[in-house]
Write a protein that holds these residues in place. Structure first.
Motif, PDB file in Angstrom:
ATOM      1  N   HIS A  30       0.832  -1.223   0.000  1.00  0.00           N
ATOM      2  CA  HIS A  30       0.000   0.000   0.000  1.00  0.00           C
ATOM      3  C   HIS A  30       0.861   1.265   0.000  1.00  0.00           C
ATOM      4  CE1 HIS A  30      -3.483  -2.548   0.723  1.00  0.00           C
ATOM      5  NE2 HIS A  30      -2.828  -3.109   1.731  1.00  0.00           N
ATOM      6  N   TYR A  33      -0.833   4.300  -1.646  1.00  0.00           N
ATOM      7  CA  TYR A  33      -1.886   4.807  -0.754  1.00  0.00           C
ATOM      8  C   TYR A  33      -1.265   5.639   0.369  1.00  0.00           C
ATOM      9  CZ  TYR A  33      -6.041   4.782   2.242  1.00  0.00           C
ATOM     10  OH  TYR A  33      -7.115   5.154   3.001  1.00  0.00           O
ATOM     11  N   TYR A 163      -7.379   6.358  -3.818  1.00  0.00           N
ATOM     12  CA  TYR A 163      -6.266   7.295  -3.637  1.00  0.00           C
ATOM     13  C   TYR A 163      -6.758   8.705  -3.341  1.00  0.00           C
ATOM     14  CZ  TYR A 163      -3.624   3.350  -5.318  1.00  0.00           C
ATOM     15  OH  TYR A 163      -3.085   2.092  -5.450  1.00  0.00           O
TER      16      TYR A 163
END
Length: 418
Positions: A30, A33, A163
């Motif tokens: 991630h 992110y 996002y």
């Protein structure tokens, strides 16, 4: 492969991925992110740093409505700079360059307060020349914000909605992070003038360190495979659009202009303006300047700012679990927030109970929660109503209308003083 958004009960299809696109690479660990979360936090951290240090500025400059002045300078300055970017800067400088420049200006603006304290003010009250320099630093922060926020939101608009949610959660976390930093730095020093000065210097020093982390994260972002993938998709979509445009006659082709995009997203823009107008006309000005507590004293505004920031983050965090995709519902909910005006008026001029700490804190919680959730809903779903190659334009427009709402709200905030 398409993405659909419910608009007034109808499905609006928006082609995000070209038909021949390969499967998107995995966002390992991630990382993308996390990067957008950190960049979202960086967008608003300097602004939150200035308004949350209200106790320090009130001590140095008694009798000044510090946060109201900061709000007007910051929001109006950001709006003017965004208009300049639309008209000129974006033609000559890429988003990556604008973001790096803006982050550097953030660091410079945050340095002003501790440097000026150590070299000039030295804890002396009433040096209003120092106040003018501080306002100039806030104006510099506005310039930086117009560069950073427009680039980050525009970039996130080109990516899947998680996002944009990460960016929004980051902006909410920014306020919480700054509030916690202020509480800790205030608590570890003696509660006197010297302790207040020391805590403020440490507080701004930590803020500068966080901005340095943002600079590193931004320059790593474009190297991540998942972000490169969606950048390539955008270029592919733009090339296909150019080919289609070249193959048709003028009567067959109607290019997507800024006005076309605005027409498609006008209700989102209205909701965003209204959401932020209501919020900034109440917070931080009314919450930090007009309500008072004999028990909590100068801790009261700091704690109320923290309360707002925590619930703003909770509202943005809820978007990861449930996202309203009906435009009419989202806009109607934003309009319903005007009910905060009579409620907060009670906290100023109503019965004594409504002017006490608990009702004011409860209203501040609701203000933050609804701002975080409904403002985030509109920011997430609006870019998905246009083709991928125009998502960045929508993202930049949304930032512009956020600032329009905030600028109007900062002006309306002065009405509470009468």
């Amino acid at each position: 492969m398409g993405y659909s958004v419910a608009k007034g009960g109808n499905e609006v299809e928006s082609q995000l991925l070209p038909p021949k696109a390969a499967k998107a690479p995995e966002d390992r660990f991630h990382l993308a992110y996390i990067v957008y979360f950190i960049l979202g936090a960086g967008c608003l951290l300097p602004w939150n740093a200035f308004i949350t240090a209200v106790d320090y500025f009130h001590h140095l400059y008694p009798g000044v409505d510090v946060n109201r002045v900061f709000a007007v300078v910051y929001m109006v300055g950001t709006l003017l700079c965004l208009l300049l970017i639309i008209g000129w800067v974006s033609k000559y400088f890429s988003a990556a360059v604008r973001i790096n420049l803006g982050l550097a200006l953030f660091v410079a603006s945050l340095l002003v307060v501790p440097v000026m304290d150590l070299a000039y003010i030295r804890g002396t009250q009433g040096l209003y020349s120092g106040y003018c320099v501080t306002v100039a630093a806030v104006a510099l922060t506005a310039v930086a914000d117009s560069l950073v926020q427009g680039g980050v939101i525009g970039s996130a608009s080109e990516l899947p909605e998680r996002y944009m949610q990460a960016t929004g959660a980051g902006t909410g976390c920014s306020g919480v992070l700054v509030s916690v930093m202020r509480i800790i730095t205030k608590a570890i020093f003696p509660q006197d003038a010297h302790g207040l000065r020391s805590s403020a210097n440490l507080y701004f020093g930590v803020s500068i360190a966080v901005m340095a982390i943002c600079i590193v994260c931004h320059n790593l972002a474009d190297r991540l495979p998942v972000i490169q993938y969606y950048r390539d998709l955008k270029m592919q979509a733009m090339n296909e659009e150019e080919k289609e445009k070249a193959s048709l006659t003028g009567s067959q082709w109607r290019s997507t202009t800024l006005w076309d995009i605005l027409g498609r997203t006008k209700w989102f823009c209205f909701g965003i303006i209204l959401t932020h107008l209501v919020t900034l006309s109440i917070f931080p000005g009314h919450v930090t300047e007009d309500v008072h507590s004999e028990v909590l004293k100068d801790w009261y505004p700091v704690l109320l700012v923290t309360t707002y920031d925590v619930f703003d983050l909770i509202g943005k965090g809820l978007l990861a679990f449930y996202l309203i995709k009906d435009e009419k519902v989202a806009v109607a909910a934003s309009a319903a927030r005007v009910l905060f005006y009579p409620l907060f008026l009670f906290s100023l001029r109503g019965p004594e109970f409504f002017r006490s700490e608990i009702p004011v804190a409860f209203l501040t919680c609701l203000l933050g929660l609804t701002n975080g959730y409904f403002g985030g809903v509109l920011m997430i779903i609006a870019p998905k109503t246009v083709p991928l190659q125009h998502s960045e334009t929508v993202g930049f427009m949304l930032v512009l209308f956020v600032i329009v709402g905030l600028a109007l709200g900062s002006l309306v905030a002065f009405l509470w003083a009468f």
